[in-house]
Each structure stands twice: as structure tokens, then as C-alpha cells.
Design a protein around this motif. Structure first.
Motif, short mmCIF file in Angstrom:
data_model
loop_
_atom_site.label_atom_id
_atom_site.label_comp_id
_atom_site.label_asym_id
_atom_site.label_seq_id
_atom_site.Cartn_x
_atom_site.Cartn_y
_atom_site.Cartn_z
N VAL A 114 0.82 -1.18 0.31
CA VAL A 114 -0.01 -0.22 -0.21
C VAL A 114 0.54 1.28 0.08
O VAL A 114 1.63 1.59 0.96
CB VAL A 114 -1.09 0.15 1.01
CG1 VAL A 114 0.11 -0.51 2.63
CG2 VAL A 114 -1.89 0.82 1.08
N ASP A 115 0.66 2.10 -1.25
CA ASP A 115 1.74 2.95 -1.14
C ASP A 115 2.80 2.73 -1.73
O ASP A 115 3.83 3.70 -0.81
CB ASP A 115 1.42 3.89 -0.19
CG ASP A 115 -0.09 4.83 -0.08
OD1 ASP A 115 -0.81 4.98 -1.65
OD2 ASP A 115 -0.76 5.47 0.66
N GLU A 148 -3.77 -2.02 -8.06
CA GLU A 148 -2.39 -2.33 -9.65
C GLU A 148 -2.58 -4.15 -9.13
O GLU A 148 -1.96 -4.00 -8.99
CB GLU A 148 -1.42 -1.60 -9.76
CG GLU A 148 -1.73 0.18 -10.65
CD GLU A 148 -0.43 1.07 -10.71
OE1 GLU A 148 0.31 -0.27 -10.48
OE2 GLU A 148 -0.48 2.05 -11.13
N VAL A 149 -2.23 -4.66 -10.32
CA VAL A 149 -1.81 -6.09 -10.18
C VAL A 149 -1.29 -6.60 -11.34
O VAL A 149 -1.42 -6.20 -12.92
CB VAL A 149 -3.02 -6.85 -10.62
CG1 VAL A 149 -3.23 -8.51 -10.55
CG2 VAL A 149 -4.15 -6.69 -9.32
N LEU A 150 0.14 -6.75 -11.55
CA LEU A 150 1.53 -7.18 -12.16
C LEU A 150 1.51 -8.25 -12.01
O LEU A 150 1.74 -8.93 -11.34
CB LEU A 150 2.53 -6.45 -11.50
CG LEU A 150 3.61 -6.77 -12.49
CD1 LEU A 150 3.90 -6.28 -14.05
CD2 LEU A 150 5.02 -6.30 -11.88
N ARG A 151 1.13 -8.79 -13.26
CA ARG A 151 1.44 -10.69 -13.19
C ARG A 151 2.47 -11.23 -13.49
O ARG A 151 3.42 -10.30 -13.73
CB ARG A 151 0.78 -10.89 -13.62
CG ARG A 151 -0.78 -11.33 -13.74
CD ARG A 151 -1.31 -9.80 -14.17
NE ARG A 151 -2.84 -10.30 -13.96
CZ ARG A 151 -4.02 -9.50 -13.81
NH1 ARG A 151 -2.96 -8.09 -14.04
NH2 ARG A 151 -5.14 -9.75 -13.84
N GLY A 152 3.06 -12.28 -12.76
CA GLY A 152 4.63 -12.71 -13.16
C GLY A 152 5.70 -12.24 -12.09
O GLY A 152 5.71 -11.74 -11.38
N VAL A 166 2.75 -9.20 -7.97
CA VAL A 166 2.88 -7.50 -7.08
C VAL A 166 1.88 -7.08 -7.18
O VAL A 166 0.29 -6.87 -8.22
CB VAL A 166 3.75 -6.04 -7.22
CG1 VAL A 166 3.50 -5.14 -6.44
CG2 VAL A 166 5.16 -7.08 -7.67
N VAL A 167 0.90 -6.88 -6.08
CA VAL A 167 -0.59 -5.96 -6.22
C VAL A 167 0.02 -4.48 -4.97
O VAL A 167 0.55 -4.30 -3.97
CB VAL A 167 -1.47 -6.59 -5.04
CG1 VAL A 167 -2.70 -6.11 -5.28
CG2 VAL A 167 -2.32 -8.02 -5.61
N SER A 168 -0.20 -3.56 -6.44
CA SER A 168 -0.50 -2.46 -5.65
C SER A 168 -1.55 -1.59 -4.91
O SER A 168 -2.58 -1.59 -5.51
CB SER A 168 0.75 -1.53 -6.69
OG SER A 168 1.47 -2.11 -6.23
N TYR A 169 -1.40 -1.92 -4.22
CA TYR A 169 -2.62 -0.48 -3.24
C TYR A 169 -2.17 0.77 -3.47
O TYR A 169 -1.54 1.29 -2.45
CB TYR A 169 -3.43 -0.66 -2.04
CG TYR A 169 -3.75 -2.49 -2.34
CD1 TYR A 169 -4.97 -2.80 -2.54
CD2 TYR A 169 -2.87 -3.29 -1.90
CE1 TYR A 169 -5.57 -3.58 -2.96
CE2 TYR A 169 -3.33 -4.75 -1.56
CZ TYR A 169 -4.57 -4.80 -1.65
OH TYR A 169 -5.85 -6.11 -2.15
#
Length: 759
Positions: A114-115, A148-152, A166-169
Motif C-alpha cells: 500500500v503506497d 494495480e495487479v502486475l503478473r509474473g 505484485v498487487v499495489s494499493y
């Protein structure tokens, strides 16, 4: 580079895309109302700098504040329900949503932040009493402006824990509430029928050119998540959900100061406190003497952070970002069991003539302190254009876990701190701290239609536990420390064949160091005769991820195709390493004292490969459509077995319309979610219940009822479909022979609505 910085879409490294953007209706050149709603979205996670999602050589998707407002998700699992390659398993008995799974990789292999601040570790102690779980605790959804959801594998930028993605809030800034005003207030009220919850959120913001401030407060109260089960009562075959009362409250406070041109200071305080009280009416068949149980959870996470952004008009960098943070998280779980017709020692399995109360308390605490520095610079060398990103991340993570039981035999009046061979309080793994230091560099090199992006990260991770030892079967096991270092390179490329067609590919090395529980987990249950042992020789996991894809414009739409093949070495898995049949005359493990022994070990090789297709189209008459389909297959190749963490193929389709009614803007969406039956399963330890295929339809509408008020309504599971999610089945280990599988079904037809008013 010097002079005033241009908006990101006009920077030099994006010049090769401007012709394409003009033809496609780029938001830099076109009317914002005509801008593409998906592929033109700004993202940060893919490169750690602001860019657009369709210019990065990987798969990344974005959920905006508007998406969240329209969908009104009731938990983390519902948040990603329209992402066919992302799932969050729920423990529907009491704990709810757990860890994020991206393309079959989950738990602490997926970085959640988160941030830019890593969320706490996910922990699940397992066991039939279901008393020891700590989630990673995402932020309040009403505080978010983007997910945001970044795969791999993403270790080349983020280091350990980003093995699967990565999951970014990203939380709100004051200007997100202010708009063009100096003072603003907002109220948002949301009711969700799936868990009968009501949430109130208030926002207050004010500012000028030098100083901006935001304060957001939220409160929520609800009950258990609904399902399609029918049988009630208190038994192992109960189908209706366990009764539950939930509440949460959160705070987001942010101060933004701009003391001089090019400088921005940002101070943030974020807090989330969740509580739940559950009546555990679905009982465990493995503990037949437990006749009643209830539980409570109390989870809190607090974060304070500071970041300084400097964009000099001229100098050795285009942008400098310095940040520091401290985060504190604590989970406390209480479980109170009644054991009837049990032994004098209050066994959970053996019949007797006693009644006992077992008061179980579990604490899991994490403290994280960290800092990062990032430099960005664009430059030109001959015919090549470069955009350099250099930086360093440092983090110290402290962790502590404790279980404390009080055993009261109501028949004899005896009070004890011993149960099943253990004396409490005790720890299941040694407390201590881990520190990590990472140095990273990335260069986007543009040459005509081709952009190459090499990157490299160097990581050092140190694990330092406190002294802890335990003797099982005549053998003493002690906590040990570990030191690991790794280099994670990356090479990515994008080739733009034409304004409407581009191809990309990347090869990325992933890395994850073992954590506390995996190295030093130590548990023994003498009554049920099983143990979990530490593994001081556990090696880090590594991976090599390959992804190729194409983005193209077709029939007025944007289409993205991706193929990936991720290979993992030394994959860490908790496995049964020694077992003796219950009918055997003597136990055979640990000095003939234990029948079953579990341990985190390295599996030599695991592979997950798959394909995805996603796109969106603008249609005549204000209509629009979007869709995605994801298929993947996972294998423990070293054992020739399926990997159970991979979900069956899933589909998402959306047909929407944007228009107006009585002069008021209106958006309507019809969504279809579907999945195949789960038929490829490793049943060597559990003969799993196979989740059938399903197709579910949702409707939603968003109406601007006043220039400063918007009403959102969503009707989910329109046809009241009875269905299961494989992730939930696997989370609890539901067997094909277990009674009452409908307990784990998803909510039936349910309504959600929200009202947002700006003042």
C-alpha cells in the motif's frame, strides 16, 4: 535533461507512440470523454515510474476508484472477481479472505503493498481447531484511488516476495477529493447484501498551492457472508454459514506540502481495525468430542510514512524519490471450545465422562520499518534514448507469535495449562527479525520502433531468530538463522510494428528467501501424534519467467494476448515427509514416537504455463464491451503431479452502456463470470471435492442523480446460481466425502447500493 518536465505522455521515451496515440484517441490528444477506459490507464507497478498500461512489456491491469465505486466489493476476494487470473481464497468457516493468488502463485510469494509499503505476512497455522490465522490486511477500499495487479515474477524491481506478482494499493491524495476547489467534503454510504453490512465514510480536504490535507474516516458493521446452503443446526454437516458479527473502522490522514517548485513532501497515517465474533456451528469431524465452539478475531494495522519527491528544473536527475515508513500489525484470535463426553485430560478425540472448556488464545505481531531511494533520469546517447531508474530498498521485519491455552475440566474442577502433550504458553516458531537490502537498476532504451529494457536487482536477506528449542521423540530441534543473496536480472522488449500493432516479450528471474515459519516452524501434537519440524537447510526459491504477447487494435477495440511459462526451482512446500498407517503396531518417525511428520521442503521443480486474452471495444450508440479469458496449468514436474494452487480456466465478459436519463449521466453494466470444472487435482493426501463449472451474471448501474451526488446499484448473481470456487475448496481441504459441501457455496442473489455526495 533540463527545463520544465512535460506530462508523461509527451516525454521523449513515449514519442514513438504519439502517432499511434493520435489515431487511437490518446487521452493526451483527445477529448477525455472519448479516452479509452482501460488500456490508457496510468500505472506505476510495472516500472516503478508513471507510464501507461499498454506501453509496458508485461501484463498489468488497473482497478480505478470508479471501478471500485460501481462494483462495491465486500472483501478482497470480491475485489478481483472480474480478473480471471487472480483469486483470493476464503476460509468460510470464520476468517474470510486470505492471500492473493496470481496465475497459480499465492501466499507470501505475491507482494502486496500500500503506497509502496509491504503489507504484513500471511500466516495460517492450520489444524482442525481452526484457531491460528493472520491475514495480510489490505487497506479500506473506500480509501483507494487505484489498485494495480502486475503478473509474473517481479523480483528484478521488488526483490523477495514478488515471485508471483505484485498487487499495489494506492490511497487517495487531498486533490482527489478537492478537484479544483480549496475546501471539500464528501460522504459515502454503502450497503452490501452479501454480508448485510453498512458502511459510512466521510472525507474532509482542504488546501492551496503550497499545502493540502486530507482526513478520511470509515466505519462498517455487518454479519456473516451468505451462501446457498440449506441445512442448519450444529454438526459437521451444517450447510448454512456460521453466524458472525463483523465490524471495522479505518483512518486515513495525509498532509502534502510543496515548500518550493519541484518539491513535494507527503506525510501519511493509515489505520485499519477489524473485529469479528463467530459462532462455530459447523464442527470438525477430526475433533468429535468438540460439541460447541465460538471465536473472536481482533486485527489492527497502523502505518506512518513519509516521502519526498523532487523534480528539479535542471540537474543530474529528472526525479528523486525518498521514502521511509513504519508499520505495526497485530492479530489476536480467541477460540472457546466445549468438549463433551471426553477424558479427564480433555481429549478432542477420545470418549470419556468429562466436560471441558478449552480457552485458546493466539497472538501474531509484526513490526516493519523501511526506507527506499529512487532516482530517474532521461538522456540521449547518439541514436538511443534512455530512461534510467536506479534505487535501493531497505527493510527490517520483526515477528512474534504466541499461543496460550487455559483448560478447565468442569466435571472435576481441575484447571490446567497442559493439553495434548503441550504446556502453554508456547510458540510455533522462533520470534526474531529479518533484514533485507536491495539495489536495483533499469534502463529503457529506445531505438526507432524498438524499446529494450534490461534490469538487475541485487538482494541480501538475513534471518535472525531468537533462541528456541524443543525435544520431540528424543531429538532436540533449535531455531537457526540464514543468510541469502541473489541477483535477479530482467530483459524485456517492445517492438511497434505499426500504430495499431505491437509485440512484446520478457525474461525475468525471480527470487524469494524462506521466511520464519518455513525455516523454524515447530509444532507437536502428542494426542493426534503428528509434528511439524523446522528445516535449517531450506533453500531460497528461484524462478525464470517468460512472457510474450501482442497488443493490437481490431474492429474499434484494443486486444491483448499473452502467453507465459514460469519455471520454479527449489519451490517451498509444506509436505508430509514421514507417515505410518494408523493400524501399525509402532510409530516409525522421530525415534518411533510420531506417526506423521510435516516439514517445509524444497521441491526440485514446478512449472506454471498459460494463456490469456483480454480486450475492450467501443460500440455504436454509447455501448461498450470488455472481456478476458485465462487458462493455466501447473505441475510439480519433479513429482509428476498437478499443482493444486492453479484455478480452472475462467472467463469474464462485460457489456455496458454510457448515456443519460432525464439529462443525468447513467452507466449500466452487465457482467458474465464463468469457470470450468476443476478436474486436474493432486489427491495424494486429500480426495478433494471437485468444484463444478459455473456461469454467473451480475448487473450494475451508476446514476448521477445530482451534479454532486451519485447513486450506484449492483445486483449480483442475478439468477441465484449455486456454485463453488476451487480456491475456497482447497483452502479448507474439503474432501469429496465430507458432509454438507454447500456450506462452501458462494452468496446467492444479492443487492449492493451506495450513495456518494460531495459538499
Amino acid at each position: 535533461m533540463s527545463g520544465t518536465r512535460l506530462p508523461s505522455c509527451f516525454r521523449k521515451r513515449h514519442l514513438p507512440l504519439l502517432v499511434s496515440a493520435a489515431l487511437a484517441g490518446s487521452p493526451c490528444l483527445a477529448n477525455p470523454a472519448d479516452a479509452d477506459p482501460t488500456l490508457a490507464r496510468v500505472v506505476v507497478s510495472a516500472t516503478r515510474t508513471e507510464t501507461t498500461a499498454d506501453t509496458v512489456p508485461t501484463t498489468i491491469t488497473v482497478l480505478t476508484q470508479e471501478d471500485l465505486a460501481r462494483r462495491m466489493p465486500h472483501d478482497e476476494a470480491a475485489l478481483f472477481v472480474d480478473e480471471p487470473d487472480v483469486v483470493v481464497a476464503r476460509d468460510l468457516r470464520r476468517f474470510g479472505a486470505g492471500s492473493v493468488n496470481i496465475r497459480g502463485i499465492e501466499g507470501n510469494r505475491v507482494l502486496q503493498q500500500v503506497d509502496g509499503v509491504r503489507l504484513p505476512d500471511y500466516y495460517n497455522g492450520g489444524g482442525p481447531s481452526n484457531a491460528t490465522t493472520s491475514s495480510s490486511d489490505s487497506p479500506e477500499f473506500d480509501f483507494l484511488k487505484r489498485v494495480e495487479v502486475l503478473r509474473g515474477p517481479a523480483s528484478s524491481l521488488y526483490g523477495s516476495d514478488a515471485l508471483g506478482g505484485v498487487v499495489s494499493y494506492l490511497t487517495l491524495d487531498p486533490r482527489d477529493i478537492l478537484g479544483s476547489r480549496d475546501v471539500a467534503a464528501r460522504y459515502k454510504g454503502t450497503w452490501r447484501g452479501a454480508d448485510n453490512s453498512f458502511q459510512n465514510t466521510a472525507y474532509f480536504a482542504g488546501g492551496n498551492e503550497q499545502v493540502e490535507a486530507l482526513l478520511a474516516l470509515t466505519r462498517r458493521a455487518g454479519s456473516e457472508l451468505d451462501n446457498r446452503g440449506e441445512a442448519g443446526g450444529s454438526s459437521a454437516g451444517r450447510e448454512q454459514p456460521n453466524p458472525q458479527e463483523n465490524s471495522s473502522r479505518g483512518t486515513l490522514a495525509r498532509l502534502v506540502v510543496k515548500p518550493a517548485p519541484g518539491h513535494r513532501l507527503r506525510f501519511t497515517y493509515e489505520d485499519r481495525h477489524q473485529q469479528a465474533d463467530s459462532e462455530l456451528l459447523r464442527l470438525a469431524t477430526s475433533l468429535p468430542r468438540v460439541s460447541a465452539a465460538n471465536g473472536s478475531e481482533d486485527a489492527r494495522r497502523e502505518r506512518v510514512s513519509f516521502d519526498w519527491e523532487w523534480k528539479p528544473a535542471a540537474g543530474f536527475v529528472d526525479r528523486l524519490l525518498l521514502s521511509a515508513y513504519h508499520q505495526s500489525a497485530a492479530n489476536h484470535t480467541n477460540t472457546l471450545q466445549t468438549r463433551s463426553s471426553t477424558t479427564a485430560t480433555c481429549s478432542g478425540t477420545t470418549r470419556g465422562s468429562n466436560t471441558c472448556l478449552i480457552d485458546m488464545n493466539f497472538d501474531f505481531r509484526q513490526q516493519t520499518t523501511g526506507a527506499s531511494l529512487q532516482l530517474e533520469q532521461g538522456l540521449v546517447t547518439g541514436a538511443l534514448e534512455h530512461f534510467l531508474v536506479l534505487g535501493a530498498d531497505w527493510r527490517r521485519h520483526q515477528l512474534d507469535e504466541l499461543r496460550d491455552y487455559l483448560i478447565t475440566n468442569q466435571t472435576t474442577g481441575t484447571v490446567s495449562k497442559s493439553l495434548a502433550g503441550d504446556t502453554y504458553p508456547l510458540r510455533d516458531f522462533a520470534p526474531g527479525e529479518s533484514t533485507s537490502l536491495g539495489l536495483f537498476a533499469q534502463d529503457e532504451i529506445g531505438f526507432g520502433r524498438l524499446t529494450l529494457t534490461p534490469g538487475l536487482r541485487l538482494d541480501s536477506v538475513k534471518l535472525r531468530p531468537d533462541p528456541l528449542a524443543k525435544t520431540i521423540g528424543g531429538q532436540t530441534f533449535s531455531a537457526t538463522g540464514q543468510d541469502h543473496s541473489a541477483a535477479s536480472p530482467k530483459l524485456a522488449a517492445i517492438w511497434r510494428h505499426s500504430p495499431a500493432l505491437s509485440f512484446y516479450g520478457q525474461v525475468v528471474r525471480g527470487f524469494r528467501a524462506p521466511n520464519y515459519e518455513e525455516v523454524n516452524g515447530l509444532f507437536y501434537n502428542s494426542a493426534q501424534n503428528y509434528a511439524s519440524l523446522p528445516n535449517p537447510d531450506l533453500k531460497p526459491e528461484t524462478s525464470t519467467g517468460v512472457e510474450v504477447g501482442s497488443r493490437f487494435k481490431l474492429a474499434g477495440g484494443d486486444v491483448h494476448i499473452a502467453l507465459y511459462n514460469n519455471k520454479y526451482s527449489n519451490f517451498i512446500s509444506n509436505e508430509l515427509i514421514c507417515s505410518t498407517p494408523s493400524g501399525a503396531s509402532q510409530p516409525a518417525c522421530l525415534g518411533n514416537a510420531v506417526r506423521s511428520v510435516y516439514q517445509s521442503i524444497n521441491l526440485a521443480s514446478v512449472r506454471i504455463r498459460g494463456a490469456e486474452l483480454r480486450g475492450n471495444w467501443a460500440l455504436p450508440g454509447g455501448f461498450r464491451s470488455a472481456g478476458a479469458i485465462a487458462w493455466s496449468q501447473g505441475d510439480v514436474t519433479s513429482a509428476d503431479q498437478p499443482l493444486n494452487t492453479v484455478d480452472p480456466a475462467r472467463l469474464y465478459l462485460n457489456l455496458g452502456w454510457d448515456g443519460s436519463v432525464a439529462g443525468r449521466p447513467l452507466a449500466v453494466d452487465t457482467r458474465l463470470r464463468a469457470a470450468r470444472k476443476k478436474d486436474r487435482v493432486d489427491s495424494s493426501e486429500v480426495d478433494y471435492f471437485r468444484s463444478p463449472g459455473y456461469a454467473v451474471m451480475d448487473l450494475s448501474a451508476s446514476l448521477q442523480i445530482h451534479p454532486r451526488a451519485r447513486l450506484n446499484v449492483a445486483l449480483n448473481n442475478l439468477f441465484d446460481k449455486k456454485y463453488w470456487l476451487w480456491s475456497d475448496i482447497r483452502q479448507v481441504g474439503l474432501a469429496s466425502t465430507d458432509a454438507g459441501p454447500a456450506f462452501f457455496t458462494q452468496p446467492g442473489r444479492n443487492l449492493a447500493t451506495s450513495l456518494q455526495v460531495d459538499f
